[in-house]
Structures are given as structure tokens and as C-alpha cells.
Design a protein around this motif. Structure first.
Motif, short mmCIF file in Angstrom:
data_model
loop_
_atom_site.label_atom_id
_atom_site.label_comp_id
_atom_site.label_asym_id
_atom_site.label_seq_id
_atom_site.Cartn_x
_atom_site.Cartn_y
_atom_site.Cartn_z
N PHE A 52 0.78 -1.13 -0.44
CA PHE A 52 -0.07 -0.30 -0.15
C PHE A 52 1.04 0.45 -0.29
N ILE A 53 2.30 1.00 -1.11
CA ILE A 53 3.09 2.50 -0.96
C ILE A 53 2.59 3.30 -1.92
N THR A 54 1.66 4.02 -1.52
CA THR A 54 1.21 5.88 -2.55
C THR A 54 2.32 6.30 -3.53
N TRP A 55 2.10 5.85 -4.56
CA TRP A 55 3.29 6.75 -5.52
C TRP A 55 4.79 6.37 -5.47
N GLY A 56 4.30 5.19 -4.89
CA GLY A 56 5.56 3.83 -4.29
C GLY A 56 6.73 3.71 -5.50
N GLU A 57 6.29 4.24 -6.83
CA GLU A 57 6.46 3.67 -7.67
C GLU A 57 6.49 4.49 -8.67
N HIS A 58 7.28 4.79 -10.31
CA HIS A 58 6.61 6.03 -11.36
C HIS A 58 7.78 6.53 -11.72
N ASP A 59 7.51 7.80 -12.79
CA ASP A 59 8.42 8.21 -14.03
C ASP A 59 8.21 9.56 -13.47
N MET A 60 7.30 10.59 -12.30
CA MET A 60 7.55 11.60 -12.67
C MET A 60 8.36 12.68 -12.13
N ALA A 61 9.34 11.31 -11.50
CA ALA A 61 10.57 12.10 -10.57
C ALA A 61 11.93 11.39 -11.31
N GLU A 62 13.16 11.78 -10.78
CA GLU A 62 13.82 11.54 -11.25
C GLU A 62 14.59 10.41 -10.07
N ASN A 63 13.66 10.51 -8.66
CA ASN A 63 14.42 9.64 -7.77
C ASN A 63 12.82 9.64 -6.41
N ILE A 64 13.15 8.76 -5.83
CA ILE A 64 12.14 8.63 -5.32
C ILE A 64 12.88 8.37 -3.55
N VAL A 65 12.51 9.88 -2.46
CA VAL A 65 12.77 8.90 -1.32
C VAL A 65 12.01 8.31 -0.79
N HIS A 66 12.18 6.78 -0.10
CA HIS A 66 11.01 5.86 0.90
C HIS A 66 11.80 6.02 2.15
N LEU A 67 10.50 6.56 2.62
CA LEU A 67 10.70 6.48 4.93
C LEU A 67 10.38 5.42 5.29
N VAL A 68 10.81 4.66 5.80
CA VAL A 68 10.80 2.74 5.57
C VAL A 68 10.63 2.64 7.58
N LEU A 69 10.02 1.96 8.10
CA LEU A 69 9.56 1.67 9.56
C LEU A 69 10.09 0.46 9.44
N ALA A 70 11.55 0.22 10.24
CA ALA A 70 12.64 -1.26 10.21
C ALA A 70 12.47 -1.27 11.48
N ARG A 71 13.24 -3.03 11.42
CA ARG A 71 13.49 -3.23 12.81
C ARG A 71 14.50 -3.83 13.23
N VAL A 72 15.46 -2.76 14.00
CA VAL A 72 17.20 -2.80 14.00
C VAL A 72 17.40 -4.85 14.09
N VAL A 73 18.40 -5.51 14.43
CA VAL A 73 18.50 -6.07 14.66
C VAL A 73 18.87 -6.14 16.01
N GLY A 74 18.00 -7.32 16.74
CA GLY A 74 18.29 -6.84 18.05
C GLY A 74 17.34 -6.35 18.95
N ALA A 75 16.69 -4.92 18.85
CA ALA A 75 15.49 -4.16 19.18
C ALA A 75 14.41 -5.17 20.13
N PRO A 76 13.81 -4.09 20.62
CA PRO A 76 12.70 -4.23 21.49
C PRO A 76 11.74 -5.00 20.75
N GLU A 77 11.56 -6.15 20.46
CA GLU A 77 9.64 -6.32 20.10
C GLU A 77 8.87 -4.92 19.99
#
Length: 596
Positions: free
Chosen positions: A195-220
């Protein structure tokens, strides 16, 4: 049907209700008074009426296409986006230090309505980029801000928000995307985001994704989530896009509406790991993302009133042209345009009053945001921040639910032709449905209103707003006209219904949470109805004063009539909603689950 931006109504609200003159007294906004607002809105209207709006139907019938890993936007979108960016519209309210224009959110919100009314799918791209900019301004390092924000503002790059995963919808504690730290301070990102809105397209030369992720060993749970910048293309030493990062679109969704906006499934790390850059500190990602989400939630509320206004304009145009049956009062001996029929006028007035009420609520909220961030007095900043935070779930939740009602009425005004795609009425209804879902469903907004915005402070902010409404009631009674008296009465009854619910929520949240949350969405709808109605009451006061002064007589008469209608036909629903919340919980929760 040609879209016409409601500049006159926007300017009326900005001056008489949102206080553009007071906003222009805030430090940094000295050149952003009424004259500036008028000039900006008129220029914005031209772009959206002439360039963006004509692409709306094209985007619906010829949506974004996914071929061999590449997403192609609807023909014409790229050129329109270039005009949008070159005009400075992406950076309208962002800091001048990074190439923005530094204008108040109040002016930006009105322009935001225009682009969304013109073309909801198109407007989603700058909306998500705005969120990315806000998050970077809040938590990005100086280097990250300097690297990314100017390019996002000038439209060379666009931004996205990557929260949701196949197993983690609204429950972000279930996020499983993994971040592995590398010796150079970067991270390798592995996972799937949907569900990534405008997650891929050809209107700009780059797309900056801001991504939630869990660092290895991080709390649950939510405590172990971090936020990362993952650009589509890595950057060369001079800041230009270089090698492709290991993030790829594997498909786009086939949707009910907003078809021109590509909703992507993004895969991170299939070829060794996507390189990501930590924003702020580890394990504080959700805190930073909430900044992005709050900006987006306000924007989605504006989307709701925008698509409602577009549907209203289309319905009025059709009602003026469609000839069907004689008027019931015998005023014409032949069949007449359907706008002569009382029930059609009821539908049109419902559409108009709801849209104007939500527009006023949103712009007043934007002005509170401006004061919360720029007023020199700390206590005033804090007070306005509390009001703004209370209003955000109403602006998002109530305005989007309203848009479903209004766009549905738009189809109904068209009759059978509304069910035919060629008239365009159905697209607005299909587009509107997602607004009650993304960036937090209406129930999630209601949970926020109950928990963070009402129970936590014992109803203090809610009751303070009710006190301001009571002051408006007194002013309406003092003014003395029939419309003002009627509106004062309706506001008083609705305010008391609201206060009854606030007391119920505060008293029962801990001891009987099921009863409170069974009525939480109705509480949100009651609160949104009341606050929008309050603004219509204030609008009535201002319009009557201007009518006495002989200013813009036709507009002021229409505003008074619309406000009176809001009171009689929309605000009057408040007592029934109060009863369903305070007295109706058992009928929701008593039935055994096995009986469904």
C-alpha cells in the motif's frame, strides 16, 4: 463539467473565521496577509482549473500502468507535475532555508484543497512528499535535511511513507522489515511493504522512501521500530542519483478508486539488501513517523472536503440542465430543470453545507497550527497546539465520512445517469471511499479522540472548545436575526449533547472501555458535526454583519442560508448521536460472538 476553485469562500473563511490578519502578525508571516493569500489562491486556481483538473477523468480510465518493473503514470501527469513543482507549490509552506516559500499552513491548506478537488490521484504524490519533508525537518540530521529536502521541495524527487506490511496493517507492532547495521553507519533493509502510495513512478528522477523497520536485536512491539531513508537510487558524491538501490516494485494494486495513483508493493533486499540511513535515533521511528502521519491525516481530511466540493459542483451543473417533471408548486406549466424540485434542493444544500462546514473547520485548524508553531508566547503556542491536536481526528475522520455522504448524494442527484460512468459522478464516490481508510481508519481516529484527546486530560480541551462555542451562541442570540436565533438554539442543544458524551467518555473509559469504544466513531462524528456547525454559526454572524454593511449581498445571503440549513438539517442530528453513545452501548456488545 469544469472545476472552479471556490476562492471566494476560501478567502471569506480565512479572513472572518481563521483570522488571516492575526496569522500575518506572527513572526515570519508578516508578508502573508489577506492580499498575499488572495494572490496565491488565484494563481493556484488557474493551475488546477486549467492543467490538473482536465486530467482527472483520464487518470480514472487510463490509470498508472506497471510493465516490466516500471510504473508509468497516466499520460499528462508528468508534465502537470513539472508545472506544479516549477510553480513552487510543493514548497509553499516549507522553510525558505530549503527552497520553500515559508507561507502559513492556512494558505497551504486552501491550495491543498484545490489540487485535491482538481485531481485526487495526482494530489496524493505531493501529499506524501509533504509528509516526508515534515519527518525530515523533525528528526533528520543537518546533512540529511540539506541532501533531501531541497530536492523534495523543487519536485526533482518525491517522497513516500512505508509503514504497512502484509501481516501488519494498522497494528505497527507487527512490523517485521529488518535493518542490519553496517560498519559505516548505514543499514541493510530487508522486507516487504504494501500500500505504498506513489511508491514507484516515472514523474521524478528519484523517490525517497521513508521506511519503518526493526534493527536486529531491537525490542519487540512498537518500542523497537526505527525510521530509515531508503532512496530508490543511491546518491553520487555530487548528490545526483547514481546506482539503483535494492528496492523494487513487484506490483501495483487494482483499486476501486484513485486509479491513477500507483499503490505499490515494494520489495527491499532481494539482491543483498537495500541501503538505508537511520533518521534520528534507533527505536524512535514510530514517534518520528507520527509527525508524518499527522501531516498526512490533516491532508486527507482536506481531500475529503475537496472531493465533496467537486461532487457538489458537478451535481449543481447537472441539476441546472436536467429537465424532468413539473415543479410541485405549479410555478411552471412545463417540465423544468430538476433544481426546481424541493428534494433535489435538499440534496444540494446538504452537499454544500457539509462541504463549507468542513472547509471552515480545516482552515481554522490550520490557523491553530500556525499559532502553535510561530506565536511568540509559549502559553498561546501550547493552547493552540492542544486545539489543533484535538481537531486533527475530526478533520480527518468527519470530513472523510462526510465526503462519502456527499459524493453519494452527487450520484443520486444525477439519478440513473449517476450510475453511468460517463457522467463522472461515480468516480468521485469511488475515489472518496479510500479516504475513510488510509492514514488511519475512522475508528482509529475515533480511538485517538477518545484516548489521547479526551480521556487523558479529563476532557479539558473538549470542554474549553465547548466554552468557545457557548460564546458564539451568545453572540448569535444578541445579533437577533431569525437565522441567528435558530442557529444559536441548534448549537446550544448540540453542545450539550457533546458535553454529555465527553462526561461519559471520561467517566467510563477505564471502568467500561467496551461501552466507550462502542460509541467512539459516533463521538467523533458528533464532535466533527458540532465543530463544523460552530464554524457555520460564526460564518453566519460575519455574513449578517457584512450584509448590513451592504458588502457582496448575494454571497452573504447564500452563506446565511447555508449556515441556517446546516443548523436545521445537520447539526440537529446531534441529540440522536448522543443517545446512541451514552445509552446504546449494550445493544452493540451484548450479543454473543457465536450469534453473528
Amino acid at each position: 463539467m469544469t472545476y472552479r476553485a471556490p476562492v471566494k469562500d476560501m478567502l471569506f473563511v480565512m479572513k472572518e473565521l481563521a483570522g488571516i490578519d492575526a496569522v500575518a502578525q506572527l513572526p515570519g508571516f508578516e508578508d502573508a496577509g489577506f492580499d498575499t493569500a488572495q494572490a496565491v489562491l488565484e494563481e493556484c486556481a488557474k493551475l488546477n482549473e486549467d492543467v490538473v483538473a482536465p486530467l482527472n477523468v483520464d487518470g480514472d480510465v487510463n490509470p498508472s500502468a506497471f510493465k516490466a518493473g516500471v510504473v508509468h503514470a497516466t499520460p499528462g501527469f508528468k508534465e502537470a507535475f513539472q508545472q506544479f513543482s516549477q510553480g513552487g507549490w510543493q514548497g509553499l509552506h516549507h522553510p525558505t532555508d530549503f527552497g520553500g516559500q515559508g507561507l502559513p499552513k492556512l494558505i497551504h491548506a486552501a491550495c491543498q484543497e484545490m489540487v485535491n478537488a482538481a485531481n485526487l490521484s495526482f494530489a496524493l504524490c505531493p501529499l506524501l512528499t509533504d509528509g516526508a519533508i515534515e519527518a525530515l525537518l523533525t528528526a533528520g540530521s543537518d546533512e540529511q535535511k540539506a541532501t533531501y529536502i531541497p530536492k523534495l521541495i523543487d519536485g526533482t524527487w518525491t517522497g513516500t511513507m512505508n509503514l504497512t506490511e502484509p501481516q501488519a496493517g494498522s497494528d505497527l507492532s507487527m512490523v517485521r522489515t529488518k535493518a542490519e547495521p553496517l560498519p559505516d553507519g548505514t543499514y541493510k533493509i530487508f522486507g516487504t511493504k504494501i500500500f505504498i502510495t506513489w511508491g514507484e513512478h516515472d514523474m521524478a528522477e528519484n523517490i525517497v522512501h521513508l521506511v519503518l523497520a526493526r534493527v536486529v536485536g531491537a525490542p519487540e512491539g512498537v518500542k523497537g521500530i526505527s525510521l530509515f531513508i531508503v532512496p530508490k537510487f543511491m546518491l553520487n558524491a555530487d548528490g545526483s542519483p547514481g546506482a539503483r538501490n535494492d528496492v523494487h516494485c513487484v506490483s501495483i494494486e487494482h483499486k476501486m478508486g484513485i486509479k491513477a495513483s500507483p499503490t505499490a508493493v515494494l520489495q527491499y533486499g532481494d539482491h543483498g539488501g537495500a541501503i538505508g540511513y537511520l533518521i534520528g535515533e534507533e527505536n524512535r521511528g514510530l514517534e518520528y513517523m507520527f509527525v508524518m502521519m499527522n501531516a498526512a491525516r490533516f491532508g486527507v481530511g482536506v481531500q475529503g472536503l475537496a472531493v465533496a466540493d467537486r461532487a457538489y459542483q458537478r451535481a449543481v451543473a447537472y441539476a441546472r440542465e436536467r429537465v424532468q417533471s413539473r415543479p410541485v408548486d405549479g410555478s411552471m406549466n412545463t417540465a423544468a430543470p430538476i433544481i426546481h424540485h424541493p428534494d433535489v434542493r435538499r440534496m444540494l444544500m446538504t452537499m454544500r453545507a457539509n462541504t463549507e462546514g468542513c472547509r471552515a473547520m480545516a482552515l481554522v485548524g490550520a490557523a491553530a497550527f500556525d499559532a502553535a508553531h510561530h506565536h511568540p508566547d509559549a502559553a498561546t503556542r501550547q493552547q493552540n497546539q492542544a486545539v489543533y491536536e484535538f481537531l486533527v481526528p475530526l478533520i480527518k475522520g468527519y470530513s472523510t465520512e462526510m465526503s462519502l455522504d456527499v459524493t453519494s448524494l452527487g450520484v443520486q442527484v444525477h439519478g440513473g445517469m449517476g450510475f453511468i460512468e460517463e457522467t463522472g459522478a461515480a468516480q468521485h464516490l469511488r475515489d472518496a471511499k479510500i479516504l475513510t481508510i488510509y492514514e488511519g481508519t475512522t475508528a482509529i481516529q475515533a480511538n485517538d479522540l477518545v484516548g489521547r484527546k479526551t480521556s487523558r486530560d479529563g476532557g479539558r480541551v473538549a470542554k474549553a472548545i465547548a466554552g468557545q462555542i457557548e460564546t458564539t451562541e451568545a453572540a448569535l442570540m444578541k445579533q437577533g436575526g431569525a437565522a441567528a436565533q435558530a442557529m444559536a438554539k441548534r448549537l446550544g442543544v448540540a453542545r450539550q449533547a457533546f458535553l454529555d458524551v465527553v462526561d461519559f467518555v471520561v467517566a467510563q473509559s477505564k471502568t467500561n472501555p467496551n461501552a466507550v469504544f462502542a460509541g467512539s466513531v459516533n463521538y467523533l462524528l458528533l464532535a466533527g458535526n458540532l465543530v463544523a456547525g460552530w464554524q457555520m454559526g460564526r460564518a453566519l454572524l460575519a455574513a449578517e454583519a457584512k450584509l448590513v454593511a451592504g458588502e457582496d449581498t448575494e454571497f452573504m445571503k447564500a452563506k446565511i442560508a447555508t449556515a441556517r440549513f446546516y443548523g436545521d438539517h445537520i447539526l440537529s442530528k446531534a441529540t440522536g448521536m448522543r443517545d446512541s453513545i451514552v445509552d446504546g452501548a449494550a445493544s452493540i456488545t451484548d450479543m454473543a460472538l457465536e450469534a453473528y
